[in-house]
Design a protein around this motif. Structure first.
Motif, PDB file in Angstrom:
ATOM      1  N   ALA A  51       9.549  21.546  32.188  1.00 47.23           N
ATOM      2  CA  ALA A  51      10.565  21.456  31.128  1.00 47.23           C
ATOM      3  C   ALA A  51      10.232  20.358  30.125  1.00 47.23           C
ATOM      4  N   ARG A  52       9.381  19.412  30.495  1.00 48.07           N
ATOM      5  CA  ARG A  52       9.073  18.270  29.635  1.00 48.07           C
ATOM      6  C   ARG A  52       7.637  18.276  29.126  1.00 48.07           C
ATOM      7  N   ARG A  53       6.908  19.328  29.396  1.00 48.86           N
ATOM      8  CA  ARG A  53       5.497  19.390  29.001  1.00 48.86           C
ATOM      9  C   ARG A  53       5.363  19.482  27.481  1.00 48.86           C
ATOM     10  N   ARG A  54       4.491  18.663  26.940  1.00 49.78           N
ATOM     11  CA  ARG A  54       4.272  18.650  25.500  1.00 49.78           C
ATOM     12  C   ARG A  54       3.463  19.883  25.074  1.00 49.78           C
ATOM     13  N   PRO A  55       3.731  20.439  23.918  1.00 50.46           N
ATOM     14  CA  PRO A  55       2.970  21.614  23.475  1.00 50.46           C
ATOM     15  C   PRO A  55       1.496  21.317  23.254  1.00 50.46           C
ATOM     16  N   GLU A  56       1.165  20.049  22.938  1.00 52.93           N
ATOM     17  CA  GLU A  56      -0.229  19.674  22.682  1.00 52.93           C
ATOM     18  C   GLU A  56      -0.892  19.081  23.920  1.00 52.93           C
ATOM     19  N   ALA A  57      -0.366  19.358  25.093  1.00 52.84           N
ATOM     20  CA  ALA A  57      -0.876  18.767  26.332  1.00 52.84           C
ATOM     21  C   ALA A  57      -2.369  19.023  26.505  1.00 52.84           C
ATOM     22  N   ALA A  58      -3.066  17.997  26.990  1.00 49.69           N
ATOM     23  CA  ALA A  58      -4.505  18.103  27.249  1.00 49.69           C
ATOM     24  C   ALA A  58      -4.749  18.807  28.576  1.00 49.69           C
ATOM     25  N   THR A  59      -5.851  19.525  28.660  1.00 50.70           N
ATOM     26  CA  THR A  59      -6.283  20.085  29.934  1.00 50.70           C
ATOM     27  C   THR A  59      -6.740  18.943  30.835  1.00 50.70           C
ATOM     28  N   ALA A  60      -6.167  18.856  32.022  1.00 48.30           N
ATOM     29  CA  ALA A  60      -6.371  17.681  32.876  1.00 48.30           C
ATOM     30  C   ALA A  60      -7.066  18.058  34.182  1.00 48.30           C
ATOM     31  N   THR A  61      -8.114  17.309  34.485  1.00 46.01           N
ATOM     32  CA  THR A  61      -8.820  17.414  35.764  1.00 46.01           C
ATOM     33  C   THR A  61      -8.631  16.103  36.518  1.00 46.01           C
ATOM     34  N   GLY A  62      -8.163  16.182  37.740  1.00 49.39           N
ATOM     35  CA  GLY A  62      -7.972  14.991  38.558  1.00 49.39           C
ATOM     36  C   GLY A  62      -8.987  14.917  39.674  1.00 49.39           C
ATOM     37  N   ILE A  63      -9.513  13.716  39.908  1.00 56.65           N
ATOM     38  CA  ILE A  63     -10.458  13.477  41.002  1.00 56.65           C
ATOM     39  C   ILE A  63      -9.945  12.308  41.821  1.00 56.65           C
ATOM     40  N   ASP A  64      -9.833  12.511  43.125  1.00 54.58           N
ATOM     41  CA  ASP A  64      -9.370  11.442  44.016  1.00 54.58           C
ATOM     42  C   ASP A  64      -9.773  11.807  45.430  1.00 54.58           C
ATOM     43  N   SER A  65     -10.145  10.808  46.223  1.00 51.28           N
ATOM     44  CA  SER A  65     -10.515  11.091  47.610  1.00 51.28           C
ATOM     45  C   SER A  65      -9.293  11.381  48.473  1.00 51.28           C
ATOM     46  N   ALA A  66      -8.079  11.077  47.967  1.00 49.89           N
ATOM     47  CA  ALA A  66      -6.838  11.339  48.718  1.00 49.89           C
ATOM     48  C   ALA A  66      -6.425  12.787  48.502  1.00 49.89           C
ATOM     49  N   ALA A  67      -6.774  13.648  49.457  1.00 47.51           N
ATOM     50  CA  ALA A  67      -6.581  15.088  49.279  1.00 47.51           C
ATOM     51  C   ALA A  67      -5.116  15.476  49.116  1.00 47.51           C
ATOM     52  N   LEU A  68      -4.221  14.854  49.874  1.00 44.46           N
ATOM     53  CA  LEU A  68      -2.817  15.222  49.787  1.00 44.46           C
ATOM     54  C   LEU A  68      -2.232  14.850  48.425  1.00 44.46           C
ATOM     55  N   ALA A  69      -2.615  13.695  47.907  1.00 47.18           N
ATOM     56  CA  ALA A  69      -2.082  13.254  46.612  1.00 47.18           C
ATOM     57  C   ALA A  69      -2.568  14.153  45.489  1.00 47.18           C
ATOM     58  N   VAL A  70      -3.874  14.377  45.424  1.00 43.99           N
ATOM     59  CA  VAL A  70      -4.405  15.201  44.334  1.00 43.99           C
ATOM     60  C   VAL A  70      -3.936  16.651  44.474  1.00 43.99           C
ATOM     61  N   GLY A  71      -3.762  17.122  45.699  1.00 46.56           N
ATOM     62  CA  GLY A  71      -3.240  18.467  45.910  1.00 46.56           C
ATOM     63  C   GLY A  71      -1.807  18.599  45.434  1.00 46.56           C
ATOM     64  N   TYR A  72      -1.003  17.552  45.647  1.00 48.29           N
ATOM     65  CA  TYR A  72       0.381  17.578  45.187  1.00 48.29           C
ATOM     66  C   TYR A  72       0.428  17.626  43.659  1.00 48.29           C
ATOM     67  N   ALA A  73      -0.400  16.814  43.005  1.00 48.19           N
ATOM     68  CA  ALA A  73      -0.413  16.803  41.543  1.00 48.19           C
ATOM     69  C   ALA A  73      -0.775  18.179  40.984  1.00 48.19           C
ATOM     70  N   ARG A  74      -1.685  18.864  41.637  1.00 48.76           N
ATOM     71  CA  ARG A  74      -2.047  20.236  41.206  1.00 48.76           C
ATOM     72  C   ARG A  74      -0.903  21.196  41.485  1.00 48.76           C
ATOM     73  N   ALA A  75      -0.254  21.051  42.616  1.00 58.33           N
ATOM     74  CA  ALA A  75       0.804  21.985  43.005  1.00 58.33           C
ATOM     75  C   ALA A  75       2.002  21.924  42.072  1.00 58.33           C
ATOM     76  N   VAL A  76       2.303  20.739  41.530  1.00 61.31           N
ATOM     77  CA  VAL A  76       3.479  20.607  40.664  1.00 61.31           C
ATOM     78  C   VAL A  76       3.128  20.788  39.192  1.00 61.31           C
ATOM     79  N   GLY A  77       1.874  21.120  38.900  1.00 63.54           N
ATOM     80  CA  GLY A  77       1.501  21.458  37.539  1.00 63.54           C
ATOM     81  C   GLY A  77       1.039  20.308  36.673  1.00 63.54           C
TER      82      GLY A  77
END
Length: 221
Positions: A51-77
């Motif tokens: 609901a708060r995503r900007r129309p000009e949002a950048a395509t984002a790639t996340g890298i982190d050794s913490a699998a649960l954290a980075v997986g959560y960030a992907r899961a919630v968009g």
């Protein structure tokens, strides 16, 4: 953009959504959310950030050794691509290598020291054109080796000298003592900085020289 050491995607939330750090702090310290199971929290977060995503949002790639954290960030968009990889230890996976090819910007906030020149070397090896790099680096950690590495790829590193940025509170007195010792060894003073009880970071921005000439750092920020 690539957010290195992305954790739960806070950098991307602040960049791509109409939210502030204060908004997020209030949200995640609320009694309602703290009582939710992870699956329900993820569902509510997907709705909240969409609901708060900007129309000009950048395509984002996340890298982190913490699998649960980075997986959560992907899961919630918050992340379009998420990789639980430790580039200090291993080469990038084929999927990560493909994703990195079109990178325009690498960001890292407080992660330098956990990741260092080996990670940046492996990132740059995947990118035909070196991207800009914006790094908030703890004052206890040297950045010059990374700046030297980026220079070999044609990037000039500038440090914002006007101010520092709070990172997080010291976890305990032992951590505070270690930070103060590291700063003292390097001749750095803590008054109006770490003396307030927080780690502080410096901002380094690395860009090709023509980009610096066209848009000086003071105007960029």
């Amino acid at each position: 953009m690539v957010d290195l050491c992305c954790s739960y995607g806070i950098n991307t939330a602040l960049l791509n959504c109409r939210v502030t750090l204060s908004d997020l702090s209030t949200r995640y310290t609320s009694h309602h959310l703290s009582a939710l199971p992870t699956r329900q929290l993820a569902a509510e977060d997907r709705t909240f950030f969409a609901a708060r995503r900007r129309p000009e949002a950048a395509t984002a790639t996340g890298i982190d050794s913490a699998a649960l954290a980075v997986g959560y960030a992907r899961a919630v968009g918050l992340l379009d691509h998420a990789f639980a990889e430790n580039l200090e230890v291993t080469e990038p996976s084929p999927a990560l290598r493909r994703t990195l090819a079109g990178t325009d910007l690498i960001t890292v906030t407080g992660g330098v020291g956990y990741v260092f020149t080996r990670t940046f070397t492996r990132l740059l090896d995947c990118m035909p054109t070196p991207p800009w790099v914006a790094a908030f680096v703890l004052r206890t950690v040297p950045y010059q080796p990374i700046a030297d590495l980026l220079a070999r790829s044609g990037l000039v590193t500038e440090k914002l000298s006007a101010r520092t940025f709070r990172q997080r509170r010291f976890a305990d007195s032992a951590e505070r003592y270690a930070a103060f010792h590291a700063l003292a060894v390097n001749g750095l003073h803590t008054a109006d900085k770490e003396a307030d009880g927080f780690y502080h970071t410096d901002l380094y921005v690395s860009r090709p020289a023509p980009d610096i000439a066209a848009l000086p750092l003071a105007r960029l920020l």
